[in-house]
Structure formats: structure tokens, C-alpha cells
Design an enzyme around this catalytic site. Structure first.
Site, PDB file in Angstrom:
ATOM      1  CD  GLU A 303      -3.068  -1.180   2.124  1.00 14.22           C
ATOM      2  OE1 GLU A 303      -2.866  -0.665   3.229  1.00 14.22           O
ATOM      3  OE2 GLU A 303      -4.152  -1.694   1.801  1.00 14.22           O
ATOM      4  NE  ARG A 347      -6.284  -6.714  -1.582  1.00  8.63           N
ATOM      5  CZ  ARG A 347      -6.849  -5.770  -0.862  1.00  8.63           C
ATOM      6  NH1 ARG A 347      -7.678  -4.913  -1.423  1.00  8.63           N
ATOM      7  NH2 ARG A 347      -6.590  -5.650   0.423  1.00  8.63           N
ATOM      8  CG  ASP A 376      -7.730  -5.616   4.348  1.00  3.42           C
ATOM      9  OD1 ASP A 376      -7.232  -5.996   5.411  1.00  3.42           O
ATOM     10  OD2 ASP A 376      -7.842  -4.412   4.043  1.00  3.42           O
ATOM     11  CD  GLU A 398      -2.110  -8.233  10.683  1.00  2.00           C
ATOM     12  OE1 GLU A 398      -0.927  -8.412  10.328  1.00  2.00           O
ATOM     13  OE2 GLU A 398      -2.772  -7.243  10.354  1.00  2.00           O
ATOM     14  CD  GLU A 404     -10.070  -1.725   7.683  1.00  3.86           C
ATOM     15  OE1 GLU A 404      -9.172  -2.373   8.269  1.00  3.86           O
ATOM     16  OE2 GLU A 404      -9.914  -1.235   6.559  1.00  3.86           O
ATOM     17  CD1 TRP A 555      -7.436  -0.972  -2.994  1.00  5.19           C
ATOM     18  CD2 TRP A 555      -6.857   1.179  -3.039  1.00  5.19           C
ATOM     19  NE1 TRP A 555      -6.201  -0.865  -2.390  1.00  5.19           N
ATOM     20  CE2 TRP A 555      -5.806   0.450  -2.401  1.00  5.19           C
ATOM     21  CE3 TRP A 555      -6.701   2.557  -3.180  1.00  5.19           C
ATOM     22  CZ2 TRP A 555      -4.652   1.040  -1.913  1.00  5.19           C
ATOM     23  CZ3 TRP A 555      -5.535   3.147  -2.680  1.00  5.19           C
ATOM     24  CH2 TRP A 555      -4.526   2.408  -2.055  1.00  5.19           C
TER      25      TRP A 555
HETATM   26  C1  GCV Z   1      -2.885  -0.197   8.553  1.00  4.78           C
HETATM   27  C2  GCV Z   1      -6.245  -2.364   5.164  1.00  4.78           C
HETATM   28  C3  GCV Z   1      -6.702  -1.208   6.004  1.00  4.78           C
HETATM   29  C4  GCV Z   1      -5.562  -0.239   6.262  1.00  4.78           C
HETATM   30  C5  GCV Z   1      -4.430  -1.024   6.929  1.00  4.78           C
HETATM   31  C6  GCV Z   1      -4.024  -2.163   6.003  1.00  4.78           C
HETATM   32  C7  GCV Z   1      -2.948  -3.030   6.629  1.00  4.78           C
HETATM   33  O1  GCV Z   1      -5.953  -1.934   3.878  1.00  4.78           O
HETATM   34  O2  GCV Z   1      -7.769  -0.568   5.394  1.00  4.78           O
HETATM   35  O3  GCV Z   1      -6.021   0.784   7.098  1.00  4.78           O
HETATM   36  O4  GCV Z   1      -3.340  -0.197   7.222  1.00  4.78           O
HETATM   37  O5  GCV Z   1      -5.134  -2.966   5.740  1.00  4.78           O
HETATM   38  O6  GCV Z   1      -3.317  -4.007   7.234  1.00  4.78           O
HETATM   39  O7  GCV Z   1      -1.780  -2.719   6.506  1.00  4.78           O
END
Ligand code: GCV
Length: 712
Positions: A303, A347, A376, A398, A404, A555
Site C-alpha cells: 500500500e 489480489r 483483508d 493476524e 474495520e 480498491w
Molecule cells: C494499517 C487495510 C486497512 C488499512 C491497513 C491495512 C494493513 O488496507 O484498510 O487501514 O493499514 O489494511 O493491514 O496494513
């Protein structure tokens, strides 16, 4: 007059009015009933410890005892009838019981609680190889006292954690904000540290210790180089000093280009001599301040963040350089596998392609941190194929505790079933029974470095987590990190009793609601394998139609749902993106075949025609409609359940949960209407007439733009 009396009542009994803001979490120590007290007082009457070093554990025990029984638990110099004997394996008294070998085998965090005889006296033994283990044993005993009735007259408990490192990842920025945090600002008051220590630091450590969490990464994986500056390291040291007595080690997320950004070097190339030296010197500085510093967590080439690939090096080159710098001090590197690039490649398959060729190329103090699913933290994902593939590299799961993608701190979603679904999934890595739990706890591949991470949902809100029930997710993560064989039901049962009360009329319906809640969220958000239908800019509400000019395709929701006039879903079969091929047999064949693919993953792996016949005989379109509708109904049911609980809960928590359930119910309808009305523009079929009609117009839903400040 009435108002005056009312005010007076609350002034005189402040405990009643203000104590139940949720700040005490599951550590409430409510007075026991007479029967419970009787059972307890026949087996434990005093405590004896011949060591100074266990004072924290003894203190916790005494505080709890006073609150639970109203009586002091006296500390006696020698063993008496019904003594509780506490200590580490170093204590002569403990050694006299002859459990030395057993205690050694349980390690510094494991413990024994045993009914035993000491010179003809009946007593309870509570022992561990290490001080932290003794503290854990005390918390375990206190939990038993509060949740098991009647208190057992004899005990034989032997516990050893499933994972060595049980760690929270805080996505806290040094400016006090929290990425994906929904419980207020960061707990860490960087501007006040190191001189001013908030009382909550200790409360935080104590809460974590009570569930066996022994590590914390203080800063966001999107790390600022500044965290490694001397000024910040001194602040980090102050926190580490508070956490240490509770067995909690501090770790930091680091920015891979710190040598350049902080150290002023022209490059951060991991094979460059000066860069390597910079990290070695930095490690030395860290350990001179924090001798038990745990190590680094790294998000690299992900990212937009810097990483070794910027210099033509591999993830292994980058991780190994950091590992070498930390090695002399026994520090570790947790290297994240969350990588994906914009492009045509699926992805879901990218991390596997990038990391599998590196299997076996990492130093022994590197562990790969892998999100539970390949995308994710979606409401439901199949497991990441990396769990079953990397056989020579330790892997740590993880999980995301912060919600979120699950309604932030507005929705009641108990996450233990999600965590368990991943841990119990079979990877077939070494044949049947190679579950993610066994792949990661060291038992399958015999690796000694084992860990599990949870992205924290903790902020400075009085109740720590925003939603009172979100505390259960922090609790569940800790309990599963300690023992991944516990059931979601058992954990919920404990948590409800400790956090609210033990009345059957309360515990049973609330537990049922919690256990059902993750599936409900899947139903009203993304059933049947749908994923990432979230709005642009936040991950709270639905926007399956989202189109942003120039945006990365991966995205945007349409990249994932691929709805068209024929059907819906992402074809990841061998004739599609072929990501299904990354799973071991028989998973790959099962997921690849439309008629064998579990329906919960159907649209994850297949593009399915609207008229496709589901196992229950309905068409896919009808099933989608009924499932969204079911999700809404489930939440409406939770409202009924909770309203009935009013007599059993304090007013503040009752009303706060009640009001969030109202939001959740409205959001569920929003999700259902948005997804069904939008997908209907492709399916061109009616929403079955026996389900609730949409209450929104699609055009109105498309106009909703949330206040991002509130949501991010
Ligand atoms: C901390 C997703 C989340 C991001 C996060 C990322 C990650 O894309 O939206 O906010 O960044 O995962 O786990 O690194």
C-alpha cells in the site's frame, strides 16, 4: 422536588450512577453469593508465599478477595490448613511439592493449580516456572471463583499457552489518531511521556495480563520513522517499564526507509553496509533503554510503503537485515505478508506468489505475519493459502479485533467464531488435520518461534472499545491466543459472567445472540462469499456501485463482485484467475468445483448465474435476497433479546447497547436494500414477495456520503 431527590440519590450513591461505564472490563470482582462464599471459604482461608517477587500477583489476589468476599485474605508466614500456596519454581516451599520437572515443561508463562497436601494440611498450590505464570495462575483462579459454581473442592489445572507470543498490534499514530480505531484517540499520550504516566497504562497492562497477552506493538504498521528517534524511544521505554511487571513486552512497527528518513542516509537498501550499520546501532540504542524489547513489526512494499523491493531486493533480504540487527538481543522480526499491487493479477493470489519462493530463506528470528484471509479482514474469507504452503518459515496469524469491516464500534459482532473458523480450518499441509492452529502453534512443523497477533480495538473511550460488546473481542483474542482449543461458546460464557452477571436468564440469551452475531453480519453485509462491497474512503457502509475515476481497480467493489446480466462472483477457479490452485488438495478441487464449493464461499471462487440452483432448491438470486433478509431479521431479534435483559443490566450499559443495536438494525436494512436494489439492476428479477420490501430508493442510497472524520 422530584428532580432534587433524584439528583440527591445519585450524589449519595455515586457507585450506582456512574460506576458502570464499562471501564472495569471483565475485572469487576462482584460480591459472591452466600453459597459461593461458603464453598470457597471451606477450601481457601489464607495465602502463603515465601517470595517477595510475587507481590503483584498477591496484590491482585487480595484486592479481588476483598471485593468478592468482603474479607481480607491474610498472608501467613507458614502453611496452615486451607492455605493457598503461591510461588515460582525457585521457591523452596514450591519445590518441596516435587513438581519441578512439570513446571519447567510448562515454561515461564504456564502454570499449575493443584489441590495438595502439605504436612497433612489440605492446601491449594498455585505455581509456575516464572513470575508471569504466577500472575496468570492468580487470574485463572479468580476467573474460576467467579464463573464456576460451586467453587470446586479440589482442582487440577495445568496450562501452557498455545503461542509463545500473544500480541496486540496497535495501529496508533504518533499524532494520537488511530487508523481504523473506533474508540476514541490513542491511549498513548506521547506528548506527556516519559514524565507523565496515565493511570490507564497500568490498567491496560493488567487487563492484558488477565487474559494472557504478553506483547504489544505500540505504533501503526504504517509507521512513522520518527518512532525510532531517541526522543520517542525514551517515551517507549517509559511505557515498557509500566508493562514489564505484567509480563508484557513492547515491540515497534518500523518504517523500512528509516535510515534515510531519520538517519539521513542516501539509501535504505538492506544490502548496503551503512544501512546495515544504521540498524545495528539503532538496535543497540533500543536495547540499552529497553533490555527486553521484543522486536520489530514491518509492513513493507505494501500500500505504497517503502520496502526492500525499492532497491531490487526481496522481502527476505529486508527481513533478514533487521533480524541480524536484533539477533544479539534475542529480538524478532514480524514481517507482514499483506502485499498486493495494482494490476490485472487477482489480489487474492498475490501474497502467495510473492512469498512462497522465499520459503526457507528467512533467518530463524523472522516470523511471517499473515492475515486470516487472502484479501483483508472481510466479514468472511477462506483462509490465506500461505498457511498451508510455507513449510520452512514460521507463520503467525493476524486477526483484526477492531471492526474495520464489521460495523466499527456500532455493530454487535462477536468475533471468536471468525477467529476459530480460521484456526480450525484444515490446510491439508501435511495431510488431514493440518489445521491453521497446528500450522502456526509450532506443533506441525516443529518451529519454536510461535506467535499470534490481533489488531487492537482499544482507545481512550471510558469503556476502552467503543461498544461494550467489543470488549468481548479483545477478551476472545487473548483467550484464544492462550488456548486455541477453547470454544467460542466457552469464551462468551466466561466473558458475560465476568463482565455483566451470572444470572442464567441473562447469560443464556445473550450468549446465543453473541454466538449468532458474526453470521448475522455476514448475512446482512456480504453473504455467500461476496466481499469488499464497501464504500470508498471508509469501510462502514455499502457502495457496491462505487466508481471513482482513476482509482485502483482493486480498491473498487466491482473488481470483487463482478455482477453482470449473467450472474455474480469472482471466478478464481482454474479456468478463471486460478488462485484456487494455491490451496492444497482436496481443498483446491472442492473449491474449484461449482457443485462442491461450500456455499459460504460460492461467490468468492465462482461467477455464478442468477438462476443457478442452490442446495435448498432456490435460485442464487432468491437465496441472496433471503439471506440479506435473514441478516436483518437476526439483528431485529437481538433488539428484542436485549430489551428483555433490562432488569439484569445497569442502566448505562443497557441504554448504550440498546442504542447501538438500533443503529445496527438500520444499517442492516441499509446494507440489504443497497445490495439487493443494486444487484437487481443486473439480475432483473423480483425480490421474492414474501420478504420485507426495500424501504429505500437506490438513488437515495447512492447519495449517502458519510462524514469520514467520524468514521475514520
Ligand atoms: C494499517 C487495510 C486497512 C488499512 C491497513 C491495512 C494493513 O488496507 O484498510 O487501514 O493499514 O489494511 O493491514 O496494513
Amino acid at each position: 422536588m422530584k428532580l432534587y431527590l433524584y439528583t440527591l440519590f445519585f450524589i449519595l450513591i455515586p457507585g450506582l450512577a456512574f460506576a458502570e461505564d464499562g471501564s472495569q472490563l471483565w475485572l469487576r470482582y462482584r460480591p459472591l453469593s452466600n453459597n459461593q462464599m461458603k464453598a470457597l471459604s471451606t477450601v481457601i482461608t489464607s495465602v502463603v508465599s515465601d517470595e517477595q517477587c510475587d507481590s503483584l500477583a498477591i496484590d491482585e489476589l487480595q484486592i479481588a478477595w476483598k471485593q468478592l468476599t468482603g474479607k481480607e485474605l491474610t498472608v501467613t508466614p507458614s502453611v496452615q490448613e486451607h492455605s493457598l500456596i503461591i510461588g515460582t519454581n525457585k521457591s523452596k516451599l514450591i519445590q518441596s511439592f516435587g513438581f519441578n520437572k512439570e513446571l519447567q515443561s510448562l515454561g515461564g508463562d504456564g502454570f499449575l493449580i493443584r489441590s495438595a497436601k502439605y504436612k497433612d494440611k489440605d492446601c491449594f498450590l498455585l505455581a509456575s516456572e516464572g513470575k508471569t505464570g504466577v500472575l496468570y495462575a492468580v487470574f485463572n483462579l479468580l476467573k474460576t471463583i467467579q464463573t464456576v459454581y460451586p467453587f470446586p473442592s479440589s482442582m487440577n489445572v495445568k496450562e501452557k499457552p498455545s503461542y509463545k507470543i500473544r500480541i496486540l498490534n496497535h495501529w496508533d499514530n504518533i499524532d494520537g489518531t488511530i487508523e481504523r480505531g473506533y474508540a476514541g484517540h490513542s491511549l498513548w499520550k506521547w506528548e506527556d511521556l516519559p514524565s507523565k504516566l496515565s493511570a490507564r497504562y497500568k490498567d491496560y497492562a493488567r487487563a492484558n495480563a488477565s487474559i494472557g497477552i504478553n506483547g504489544t506493538v505500540l505504533d501503526n504498521v504504517n509507521a512513522s520513522p520518527e518512532i525510532l528517534s531517541t526522543a520517542y524511544l525514551i517515551k517507549v521505554k517509559a511505557l515498557a517499564d509500566v508493562f514489564r511487571p505484567y509480563g508484557i513486552r513492547v515491540y515497534l512497527s518500523v518504517n523500512f526507509s528509516s535510515p534515510t528518513a531519520l538517519g539521513g542516509l542516501p539509501t535504505s537498501d538492506p544490502l548496503n553496509k551503512d544501512v546495515r550499520r544504521w540498524w545495528f546501532v539503532k538496535a543497540k540504542e533500543i536495547y540499552s533503554l529497553i533490555p527486553d524489547f521484543g522486536g520489530f513489526l514491518v509492513k513493507a512494499n505494501s500500500e505504497g510503503l517503502p520496502g526492500p523491493q525499492d532497491f531490487g531486493r526481496t522481502h527476505a533480504d529486508g527481513a533478514n537485515m533487521l533480524a541480524d540487527a536484533l539477533k544479539p538481543y534475542h529480538g524478532i522480526v514480524m514481517w507482514r505478508a499483506f502485499v498486493y499491487n495494482s494490476g490485472m493479477d487477482d489480489r487474492a493470489g498475490q501474497a502467495y506468489k510473492e512469498f512462497l519462493p522465499l520459503d526457507g530463506k528467512f533467518r530463524s528470528n523472522v516470523i511471517l505475519q499473515v492475515k486470516n484471509g487472502p484479501i483483508d479482514f472481510q466479514p468472511r474469507e477462506p483462509i490465506s493459502a500461505l498457511f498451508g504452503a510455507m513449510k520452512q518459515t514460521p507463520i503467525m496469524p493476524e486477526f483484526q479485533i477492531t471492526q474495520e469491516y464489521l460495523g466499527e464500534s456500532n455493530h454487535l459482532v462477536y468475533l471468536a467464531p471468525l477467529f476459530k473458523e480460521c484456526l480450525d480450518s484444515d490446510t491439508y499441509s501435511l495431510g488431514k488435520g493440518s489445521t491453521v492452529a497446528k500450522v502456526t502453534d509450532g506443533s506441525l512443523f516443529k518451529n519454536s518461534l510461535t506467535a499470534i497477533a490481533g489488531v487492537a480495538n482499544i482507545g481512550e473511550d471510558a469503556n476502552w472499545c467503543g461498544h461494550h460488546f467489543a470488549q468481548a473481542n479483545w477478551y476472545a483474542f487473548g483467550r484464544l491466543a492462550w488456548n486455541h482449543e477453547l470454544s467460542s461458546e466457552q469464551i462468551a460464557d466466561e466473558w458475560i459472567k465476568l463482565t455483566f452477571n451470572d444470572k442464567k436468564e441473562f447469560v443464556e440469551p445473550v450468549k446465543e445472540m453473541m454466538l449468532d452475531s458474526r453470521e448475522a453480519a455476514v448475512n446482512y453485509m456480504m453473504p455467500l462469499g461476496l466481499h469488499h462491497l464497501f464504500a470508498w474512503g471508509h469501510h462502514y457502509g455499502p457502495e457496491p456501485w462505487c466508481a471513482v475515476e482513476g482509482a485502483r481497480p482493486d480498491w473498487l467493489p466491482s473488481y470483487y463482485h463482478k455482477a453482470d446480466s449473467i450472474g455474480i462472483g469472482f471466478d478464481r477457479t482454474l479456468s478463471g484467475s486460478a488462485s484456487v490452485g494455491q490451496y492444497n488438495s482436496p481443498l483446491r478441487e472442492e473449491y474449484n468445483a461449482l457443485d462442491r464449493c461450500p456455499e459460504r464461499f460460492l461467490l468468492w471462487f465462482h461467477h455464478v448465474p442468477w438462476e443457478y440452483k442452490m442446495k435448498n432448491g432456490r435460485s442464487l438470486w432468491a437465496e441472496l435476497c433471503y439471506t440479506y433478509d435473514k441478516g436483518v431479521k437476526q439483528v431485529r431479534e437481538y433488539q428484542k433479546v436485549w430489551d428483555r435483559m433490562e432488569p439484569y443490566v445497569d442502566a448505562q450499559r443497557f441504554h448504550e447497547v440498546q442504542s447501538r443495536l438500533k443503529i445496527q438494525a438500520k444499517d442492516a436494512v441499509w446494507w440489504k436494500d443497497a445490495c439487493l436494489l443494486y444487484f437487481q439492476t443486473f439480475s432483473r428479477r423480483p425480490i421474492p414477495y414474501d420478504i420485507e420490501r426495500p424501504v429505500n430508493e437506490l438513488d437515495d442510497l447512492k447519495k449517502i456520503k458519510l462524514n469520514l472524520k467520524h468514521h475514520n
